[in-house]
Design a protein around this motif. Structure first.
Motif, PDB file in Angstrom:
ATOM      1  N   GLU A 127       0.943  -1.031   0.025  1.00 16.89           N
ATOM      2  CA  GLU A 127       0.058  -0.063  -0.018  1.00 16.89           C
ATOM      3  C   GLU A 127       0.792   1.214   0.046  1.00 16.89           C
ATOM      4  N   ILE A 128       1.827   1.368   0.828  1.00 20.72           N
ATOM      5  CA  ILE A 128       2.764   2.297   0.948  1.00 20.72           C
ATOM      6  C   ILE A 128       3.315   2.536  -0.227  1.00 20.72           C
ATOM      7  N   LEU A 129       3.983   1.521  -1.108  1.00 25.88           N
ATOM      8  CA  LEU A 129       4.774   1.469  -2.169  1.00 25.88           C
ATOM      9  C   LEU A 129       3.774   1.687  -3.493  1.00 25.88           C
ATOM     10  N   TYR A 130       2.789   1.482  -3.472  1.00 27.10           N
ATOM     11  CA  TYR A 130       1.815   1.876  -4.479  1.00 27.10           C
ATOM     12  C   TYR A 130       1.633   3.377  -4.751  1.00 27.10           C
ATOM     13  N   ARG A 131       1.713   4.047  -3.337  1.00 30.85           N
ATOM     14  CA  ARG A 131       1.524   5.459  -3.428  1.00 30.85           C
ATOM     15  C   ARG A 131       2.570   6.182  -3.939  1.00 30.85           C
ATOM     16  N   ARG A 132       3.672   5.453  -3.672  1.00 29.99           N
ATOM     17  CA  ARG A 132       4.976   6.120  -4.354  1.00 29.99           C
ATOM     18  C   ARG A 132       5.210   5.906  -5.673  1.00 29.99           C
ATOM     19  N   LYS A 133       4.977   4.357  -6.058  1.00 31.28           N
ATOM     20  CA  LYS A 133       5.503   4.135  -7.454  1.00 31.28           C
ATOM     21  C   LYS A 133       4.362   3.745  -8.526  1.00 31.28           C
ATOM     22  N   GLY A 134       3.122   3.760  -7.985  1.00 27.29           N
ATOM     23  CA  GLY A 134       2.198   3.161  -8.829  1.00 27.29           C
ATOM     24  C   GLY A 134       1.936   1.703  -9.124  1.00 27.29           C
ATOM     25  N   LEU A 155       9.756  -2.314   5.077  1.00 28.56           N
ATOM     26  CA  LEU A 155       9.842  -3.588   4.094  1.00 28.56           C
ATOM     27  C   LEU A 155       9.538  -2.684   2.933  1.00 28.56           C
ATOM     28  N   ALA A 156       8.662  -1.637   2.961  1.00 32.62           N
ATOM     29  CA  ALA A 156       8.447  -0.654   1.522  1.00 32.62           C
ATOM     30  C   ALA A 156       9.597  -0.099   1.006  1.00 32.62           C
ATOM     31  N   ASP A 157      10.493   0.166   1.894  1.00 29.60           N
ATOM     32  CA  ASP A 157      11.699   0.821   1.418  1.00 29.60           C
ATOM     33  C   ASP A 157      12.573   0.126   0.731  1.00 29.60           C
ATOM     34  N   LEU A 158      12.593  -1.334   1.239  1.00 29.03           N
ATOM     35  CA  LEU A 158      13.496  -2.337   0.839  1.00 29.03           C
ATOM     36  C   LEU A 158      13.037  -2.906  -0.683  1.00 29.03           C
TER      37      LEU A 158
END
Length: 326
Positions: free
Chosen positions: A167-174, A277-280
């Protein structure tokens, strides 16, 4: 029916119909059987220490649930598992000191047995890896890349931290990636919660239970294996991914360090820190994730690295040939 030279089989088809029947076999029927067979070694392969009359008694304990402390919401998601952890905590205790040896898969479980039950003679025996299926040619990824978590939807498997990271990564990278989970959402209350909470997240795919052949394809197509489980005796997907040379993101817990062993394509994360985990995962997508070589943790003796070493410890006399009841 198996047909192996030198091995005789005695079947008890009704033993697993209920726990009462199981207890009757373990503590009454097996005692009579031990007097009848007069084996020199009795090796129990499924956690319980039966009441038997024998020169040497050994039990193999592979269930880690007694050492898990469920969170409140996990008890609500899977109340049977919560009760099972309490039940097994006392089941292990029954007759445990009758054993000459307790066999476990990892060092942390050995220490847990010593601490909780006062057991001293505990051997760590790592599972002996079988043949890893050939992976074939690498899949070429144009995007999205796939993060795969192969596990059944048990509360301690910690799917939610991976979904929250997605969810976090989707906000950053789509939609630059996908997360594949081997559950459908219908298996349990916990699985239903995950489906309800994250089904609308476009990058999370609930692919359901996979066959062996489908699982091999999933491994092949995945660009990275994620294993955030909070409780394992081993963690077979870690070994499978390692055998295929796949990069790994693994919970920073004692079981995982021991299972990963010597490997240079792994990074560890706090299993309750979705942002970490999202950062990795983001660093992996960018090609900037640099794994640090991981060394095999040192395992204290007694330790069995293969079947031959384990059987010698079970028998108790190196080189001896004895009759053994399993």
């Amino acid at each position: 029916m198996f047909d192996t030279v030198g091995i005789s089989y005695i079947e008890f088809p009704d033993a697993k119909r209920s726990w009462l029947r199981r207890m009757h076999h373990e503590f009454w029927r097996f005692n009579a059987l031990s007097r009848q067979l007069e084996p020199e070694v009795w090796l129990s392969l499924h956690d319980i220490s039966p009441r038997v009359t024998v020169r040497r008694q050994v039990v193999y304990c592979h269930n880690p649930s007694p050492f898990y402390r469920p969170r409140l919401r996990e008890a609500l998601w899977e109340p049977k598992f919560f009760l099972f952890t309490l039940f097994y905590r006392y089941l292990y205790r029954i007759n445990i000191h009758a054993n000459d040896l307790v066999v476990v898969q990892q060092d942390w479980i050995r220490e847990a047995f010593k601490r909780m039950y006062g057991v001293r003679h505990v051997v760590v025996a790592h599972p002996v890896a079988g043949q890893v299926p050939k992976q074939g040619e690498e899949v070429s990824f144009e995007r999205p890349e796939v993060f795969l978590y192969p596990a059944l939807p048990r509360v301690f498997k910690n799917f939610e931290v991976l979904c929250e990271a997605a969810e976090i990564l989707y906000r950053r990278k789509g939609p630059a990636f996908e997360v594949h989970l081997t559950l459908s959402g219908s298996e349990s209350r916990y699985a239903a919660y995950l489906k309800r909470r994250f089904a609308d997240l476009p990058v999370v795919r609930f692919i359901g239970l996979q066959t062996k052949e489908q699982m091999q394809q999933q491994y092949k197509e995945a660009s990275m294996i994620v294993f955030p489980s909070r409780l394992e005796t081993w963690g077979l997907p870690i070994s499978e991914a390692k055998g295929l040379g796949k990069p790994l993101l693994v919970a920073d817990l004692p079981y995982a360090h021991e299972t990963v062993g010597a490997y240079d394509r792994v990074s560890f994360f706090d299993p309750v820190a979705a942002d970490q985990l999202a950062d990795l995962m983001e660093a992996h997508l960018r090609g900037t994730l640099h794994h640090r070589p991981h060394e095999q943790p040192s395992i204290a003796q007694p330790f069995a690295a293969n079947w031959d070493e384990l059987l010698r410890l079970v028998v108790g006399e190196p080189g001896s040939s004895v009759s053994c009841q399993l």
